[in-house]
Scaffold this motif. Structure first.
Motif, mmCIF file in Angstrom:
data_model
loop_
_atom_site.group_PDB
_atom_site.id
_atom_site.type_symbol
_atom_site.label_atom_id
_atom_site.label_comp_id
_atom_site.label_asym_id
_atom_site.label_seq_id
_atom_site.Cartn_x
_atom_site.Cartn_y
_atom_site.Cartn_z
ATOM 1 N N UNK A 2 0.833 -1.191 0.000
ATOM 2 C CA UNK A 2 0.000 0.000 0.000
ATOM 3 C C UNK A 2 0.868 1.241 0.000
ATOM 4 N N UNK A 3 0.295 2.348 -0.476
ATOM 5 C CA UNK A 3 1.041 3.611 -0.522
ATOM 6 C C UNK A 3 1.462 4.057 0.867
ATOM 7 N N UNK A 4 0.571 3.903 1.875
ATOM 8 C CA UNK A 4 0.911 4.312 3.236
ATOM 9 C C UNK A 4 2.052 3.465 3.795
ATOM 10 N N UNK A 5 2.080 2.168 3.458
ATOM 11 C CA UNK A 5 3.185 1.305 3.893
ATOM 12 C C UNK A 5 4.485 1.733 3.244
ATOM 13 N N UNK A 6 4.412 2.127 1.968
ATOM 14 C CA UNK A 6 5.608 2.590 1.266
ATOM 15 C C UNK A 6 6.139 3.861 1.899
ATOM 16 N N UNK A 7 5.245 4.768 2.301
ATOM 17 C CA UNK A 7 5.673 6.009 2.960
ATOM 18 C C UNK A 7 6.347 5.721 4.287
ATOM 19 N N UNK A 8 5.798 4.782 5.051
ATOM 20 C CA UNK A 8 6.383 4.425 6.339
ATOM 21 C C UNK A 8 7.766 3.819 6.126
ATOM 22 N N UNK A 9 7.881 2.924 5.152
ATOM 23 C CA UNK A 9 9.171 2.304 4.865
ATOM 24 C C UNK A 9 10.192 3.344 4.431
ATOM 25 N N UNK A 10 9.761 4.276 3.616
ATOM 26 C CA UNK A 10 10.644 5.330 3.137
ATOM 27 C C UNK A 10 11.108 6.211 4.298
ATOM 28 N N UNK A 11 10.205 6.554 5.216
ATOM 29 C CA UNK A 11 10.560 7.355 6.387
ATOM 30 C C UNK A 11 11.556 6.612 7.264
ATOM 31 N N UNK A 12 11.307 5.323 7.490
ATOM 32 C CA UNK A 12 12.213 4.527 8.319
ATOM 33 C C UNK A 12 13.592 4.442 7.671
ATOM 34 N N UNK A 13 13.639 4.306 6.374
ATOM 35 C CA UNK A 13 14.915 4.244 5.660
ATOM 36 C C UNK A 13 15.681 5.548 5.828
ATOM 37 N N UNK A 14 14.997 6.685 5.714
ATOM 38 C CA UNK A 14 15.648 7.981 5.905
ATOM 39 C C UNK A 14 16.133 8.142 7.343
ATOM 40 N N UNK A 15 15.334 7.716 8.305
ATOM 41 C CA UNK A 15 15.739 7.795 9.717
ATOM 42 C C UNK A 15 16.995 6.959 9.963
ATOM 43 N N UNK A 16 17.017 5.757 9.407
ATOM 44 C CA UNK A 16 18.162 4.875 9.597
ATOM 45 C C UNK A 16 19.423 5.485 8.989
ATOM 46 N N UNK A 17 19.310 6.126 7.837
ATOM 47 C CA UNK A 17 20.464 6.789 7.203
ATOM 48 C C UNK A 17 20.997 7.907 8.103
ATOM 49 N N UNK A 18 20.086 8.657 8.711
ATOM 50 C CA UNK A 18 20.498 9.742 9.615
ATOM 51 C C UNK A 18 21.190 9.154 10.843
ATOM 52 N N UNK A 19 20.622 8.085 11.397
ATOM 53 C CA UNK A 19 21.247 7.438 12.562
ATOM 54 C C UNK A 19 22.653 6.957 12.228
#
Length: 92
Positions: A2-19
């Motif tokens: 789903x689009x909302x799942x893709x957005x969540x995954x994308x946000x988590x990926x960006x957070x992990x890169x920052x960490x």
């Protein structure tokens, strides 16, 4: 997916890169600046208070809304001895 799942995954990926970017920071090179206490509007500091009241419709039943808001804030300011009401601004 789903689009909302893709957005969540994308946000988590960006957070992990920052960490990851900040994981290797040398703590000896960091300067920790403590936060300042947030303003407490009920402290002992003298405050000049302005009030804004408004009625958003031309409905006659809303006429009392202006007076009720004005009275509420006048009473609220008068209950705090460190506050001085300097003006009431209104859109009627």
């Amino acid at each position: 997916m789903l689009e909302s799942e893709a957005n969540i995954s994308n946000k988590e990926l960006r957070r992990e890169k920052i960490r990851e970017r900040y994981k290797g920071s040398n703590s000896e090179l960091l300067e920790v600046i403590p936060g300042k206490k947030a303003a407490d509007f009920y402290d002992d500091v003298e405050r000049r208070v302005a009030v804004y009241v408004r009625v958003s419709t031309d409905n006659l039943q809303q006429t009392s809304s202006y007076e009720l808001q004005k009275n509420y804030y006048e009473e609220k300011v008068s209950k705090n001895p460190n506050w001085t009401l300097v003006g009431i601004y209104a859109d009627i």
